[in-house]
Design an enzyme around this catalytic site. Structure first.
Site, short mmCIF file in Angstrom:
data_model
loop_
_atom_site.label_atom_id
_atom_site.label_comp_id
_atom_site.label_asym_id
_atom_site.label_seq_id
_atom_site.Cartn_x
_atom_site.Cartn_y
_atom_site.Cartn_z
N HIS A 1 0.84 -1.20 0.00
CA HIS A 1 0.00 0.00 0.00
C HIS A 1 0.89 1.26 0.00
O HIS A 1 0.65 2.20 -0.75
CB HIS A 1 -0.89 0.06 1.25
CG HIS A 1 -1.89 -1.04 1.37
ND1 HIS A 1 -1.96 -1.85 2.49
CD2 HIS A 1 -2.87 -1.46 0.54
CE1 HIS A 1 -2.95 -2.70 2.34
NE2 HIS A 1 -3.52 -2.50 1.16
N ARG B 1 -2.51 -6.27 -8.04
CA ARG B 1 -1.39 -7.14 -7.76
C ARG B 1 -1.26 -8.24 -8.80
O ARG B 1 -0.17 -8.64 -9.15
CB ARG B 1 -1.55 -7.78 -6.37
CG ARG B 1 -1.45 -6.81 -5.23
CD ARG B 1 -1.80 -7.49 -3.96
NE ARG B 1 -3.19 -7.95 -4.06
CZ ARG B 1 -4.02 -8.12 -3.06
NH1 ARG B 1 -3.59 -7.91 -1.85
NH2 ARG B 1 -5.24 -8.52 -3.22
N SER C 1 -3.09 -7.71 3.10
CA SER C 1 -3.28 -7.59 4.55
C SER C 1 -3.62 -8.95 5.17
O SER C 1 -3.19 -9.25 6.29
CB SER C 1 -4.38 -6.57 4.85
OG SER C 1 -3.98 -5.29 4.44
#
Length: 159
Positions: A18, A91, A129
Site C-alpha cells: 500500500h 497485484r 493484509s
C-alpha cells in the site's frame, strides 16, 4: 486546479505494498486522500481508529497525504473532497476483473471521476493484509512487509 486522488481500502493493516502505491502516487498527484473504509461485513483485526492512526503516523511528514474514514459511497466521498481520480492497486490478474467491475460502476454513477490502476513494486506484488495477519498469527517475520508501527501492533495483538 489540484489533481486529487482517493486511495480507498480497508488497510487492515496497511502494508508496504500500500505504502509503495502511495509513495509513487505522490509523484503523479497533488494530493492523495487515503480513505480507510469502515466495512461492517469485514471482521477487521484493527479498529478504524487504529488503521487511521497507523497511516497518519506513517505519513505525518508527507504534506500530499491526508487520511479520512470512508463510510459512504466512494464517488460521493470523492466529490466531497474534490477528487477526480480513484487510485487502485492491481497485484495480479485475479484482482483485475473485480477492479474493472468497480471502476465501471463508479464511472456509471460519476462520469467525471476516473479510476487509475497501479501495480505495486515487484517485491510487494504478492502482499495482502490477509497474508500479513496470517504470518503475524504464526510468529513469522514481517519487518520487510509492514512499517515498524504496524509491526509492533501486530505483535501485541497476537501475543
Amino acid at each position: 486546479m489540484a489533481l486529487v486522488a482517493v486511495y480507498p481500502g480497508t488497510f487492515d493493516p496497511i502494508t508496504n505494498g500500500h505504502s509503495d502505491l502511495i509513495k509513487r502516487g505522490c509523484k503523479i498527484f497533488d494530493k492523495i486522500i487515503v480513505a480507510v473504509a469502515e466495512n461492517p461485513q469485514k471482521n477487521t483485526l484493527f479498529s478504524t481508529e487504529e488503521r487511521v492512526s497507523f497511516i497518519e503516523g506513517i505519513y505525518e511528514n508527507e504534506h500530499k497525504v491526508e487520511v479520512f474514514v470512508l463510510n459512504k459511497l466512494l464517488v460521493d466521498f470523492a466529490n466531497e473532497h474534490a477528487a477526480t481520480v480513484i487510485l487502485r492497486g492491481l497485484r495480479a490478474v485475479s484482482d483485475f476483473e473485480y477492479e474493472v467491475q468497480l471502476a465501471g460502476m463508479n464511472r456509471s454513477m460519476e462520469p467525471n471521476i476516473e479510476s487509475v490502476f497501479m501495480s505495486p513494486a515487484e517485491e510487494f506484488g504478492f502482499l495482502s493484509s490477509s497474508i500479513i495477519k496470517d504470518i503475524a498469527k504464526h510468529g513469522g517475520r514481517l519487518d520487510k512487509f509492514v512499517h515498524k508501527k504496524v509491526l509492533e501492533s501486530l505483535k501485541s495483538k497476537f501475543n
